[in-house]
Design a protein around this motif. Structure first.
Motif, PDB file in Angstrom:
ATOM      1  N   MET A 125     -47.009   1.295  16.247  1.00  0.00           N
ATOM      2  CA  MET A 125     -47.025   0.528  17.473  1.00  0.00           C
ATOM      3  C   MET A 125     -47.200   1.485  18.649  1.00  0.00           C
ATOM      4  O   MET A 125     -46.582   2.540  18.688  1.00  0.00           O
ATOM      5  N   THR A 126     -48.027   1.084  19.589  1.00  0.00           N
ATOM      6  CA  THR A 126     -48.249   1.910  20.774  1.00  0.00           C
ATOM      7  C   THR A 126     -47.305   1.485  21.896  1.00  0.00           C
ATOM      8  O   THR A 126     -46.717   0.398  21.855  1.00  0.00           O
ATOM      9  N   ALA A 127     -47.190   2.333  22.903  1.00  0.00           N
ATOM     10  CA  ALA A 127     -46.365   2.015  24.065  1.00  0.00           C
ATOM     11  C   ALA A 127     -46.880   0.747  24.749  1.00  0.00           C
ATOM     12  O   ALA A 127     -46.092  -0.097  25.180  1.00  0.00           O
ATOM     13  N   GLN A 128     -48.189   0.608  24.828  1.00  0.00           N
ATOM     14  CA  GLN A 128     -48.778  -0.578  25.469  1.00  0.00           C
ATOM     15  C   GLN A 128     -48.433  -1.849  24.703  1.00  0.00           C
ATOM     16  O   GLN A 128     -48.103  -2.875  25.285  1.00  0.00           O
ATOM     17  N   GLU A 129     -48.497  -1.789  23.372  1.00  0.00           N
ATOM     18  CA  GLU A 129     -48.143  -2.955  22.550  1.00  0.00           C
ATOM     19  C   GLU A 129     -46.684  -3.328  22.736  1.00  0.00           C
ATOM     20  O   GLU A 129     -46.355  -4.514  22.878  1.00  0.00           O
ATOM     21  N   LEU A 130     -45.817  -2.330  22.754  1.00  0.00           N
ATOM     22  CA  LEU A 130     -44.391  -2.583  22.926  1.00  0.00           C
ATOM     23  C   LEU A 130     -44.117  -3.149  24.317  1.00  0.00           C
ATOM     24  O   LEU A 130     -43.358  -4.106  24.469  1.00  0.00           O
ATOM     25  N   GLN A 131     -44.752  -2.588  25.317  1.00  0.00           N
ATOM     26  CA  GLN A 131     -44.575  -3.073  26.682  1.00  0.00           C
ATOM     27  C   GLN A 131     -45.033  -4.532  26.789  1.00  0.00           C
ATOM     28  O   GLN A 131     -44.364  -5.357  27.410  1.00  0.00           O
ATOM     29  N   THR A 132     -46.144  -4.858  26.167  1.00  0.00           N
ATOM     30  CA  THR A 132     -46.657  -6.226  26.186  1.00  0.00           C
ATOM     31  C   THR A 132     -45.687  -7.187  25.523  1.00  0.00           C
ATOM     32  O   THR A 132     -45.424  -8.273  26.046  1.00  0.00           O
ATOM     33  N   LEU A 133     -45.131  -6.800  24.396  1.00  0.00           N
ATOM     34  CA  LEU A 133     -44.155  -7.651  23.708  1.00  0.00           C
ATOM     35  C   LEU A 133     -42.942  -7.934  24.587  1.00  0.00           C
ATOM     36  O   LEU A 133     -42.495  -9.076  24.697  1.00  0.00           O
ATOM     37  N   ILE A 134     -42.410  -6.898  25.199  1.00  0.00           N
ATOM     38  CA  ILE A 134     -41.231  -7.067  26.051  1.00  0.00           C
ATOM     39  C   ILE A 134     -41.575  -7.947  27.247  1.00  0.00           C
ATOM     40  O   ILE A 134     -40.849  -8.891  27.573  1.00  0.00           O
ATOM     41  N   ALA A 135     -42.704  -7.665  27.901  1.00  0.00           N
ATOM     42  CA  ALA A 135     -43.102  -8.404  29.102  1.00  0.00           C
ATOM     43  C   ALA A 135     -43.394  -9.878  28.811  1.00  0.00           C
ATOM     44  O   ALA A 135     -43.155 -10.734  29.663  1.00  0.00           O
ATOM     45  N   HIS A 136     -43.891 -10.183  27.613  1.00  0.00           N
ATOM     46  CA  HIS A 136     -44.172 -11.574  27.260  1.00  0.00           C
ATOM     47  C   HIS A 136     -42.890 -12.351  26.991  1.00  0.00           C
ATOM     48  O   HIS A 136     -42.855 -13.562  27.184  1.00  0.00           O
ATOM     49  N   GLY A 137     -41.859 -11.675  26.554  1.00  0.00           N
ATOM     50  CA  GLY A 137     -40.616 -12.360  26.223  1.00  0.00           C
ATOM     51  C   GLY A 137     -39.541 -12.286  27.302  1.00  0.00           C
ATOM     52  O   GLY A 137     -38.525 -12.957  27.198  1.00  0.00           O
ATOM     53  N   LEU A 138     -39.797 -11.485  28.338  1.00  0.00           N
ATOM     54  CA  LEU A 138     -38.777 -11.257  29.356  1.00  0.00           C
ATOM     55  C   LEU A 138     -39.471 -10.935  30.675  1.00  0.00           C
ATOM     56  O   LEU A 138     -40.303 -10.021  30.718  1.00  0.00           O
ATOM     57  N   ALA A 139     -39.132 -11.684  31.709  1.00  0.00           N
ATOM     58  CA  ALA A 139     -39.738 -11.423  33.027  1.00  0.00           C
ATOM     59  C   ALA A 139     -39.255 -10.068  33.532  1.00  0.00           C
ATOM     60  O   ALA A 139     -38.071  -9.877  33.771  1.00  0.00           O
TER      61      ALA A 139
END
Length: 85
Positions: free
Chosen positions: A1-15
């Motif tokens: 998993m890349t940093a961008q993928e992880l950031q996207t996951l967090i941002a999609h589930g949490l404002a």
């Protein structure tokens, strides 16, 4: 998993107003600023982030995530810039 993928996951589930990620693909260090953390204890904040990751944390796709969580007011008090992303 890349940093961008992880950031996207967090941002999609949490404002989030701000997310910083550093890591090696399995072990991650995150700084997360979210208004959703208002009135929440540390463990509740972490649970919100884990919920945003869903199965990724349970299937070991993200092996370890160390977090520093802030409300926007806490972030501002710490003297950090108000950035998005």
């Amino acid at each position: 998993m890349t940093a961008q993928e992880l950031q996207t996951l967090i941002a999609h589930g949490l404002a989030c107003e701000h997310i910083e990620l550093h890591g090696d693909g399995r072990h991650w260090y995150a700084t997360i600023v979210s208004p959703a953390f208002e009135g929440k204890r540390l463990i509740q904040r972490h649970q919100q982030v884990y919920a945003a990751l869903g199965q990724r944390i349970q299937t070991d796709e993200v092996h370890a995530l160390s977090m520093k969580t802030f409300t926007p007011a806490e972030w501002e008090q710490a003297g950090k810039p108000a950035t998005h992303g």
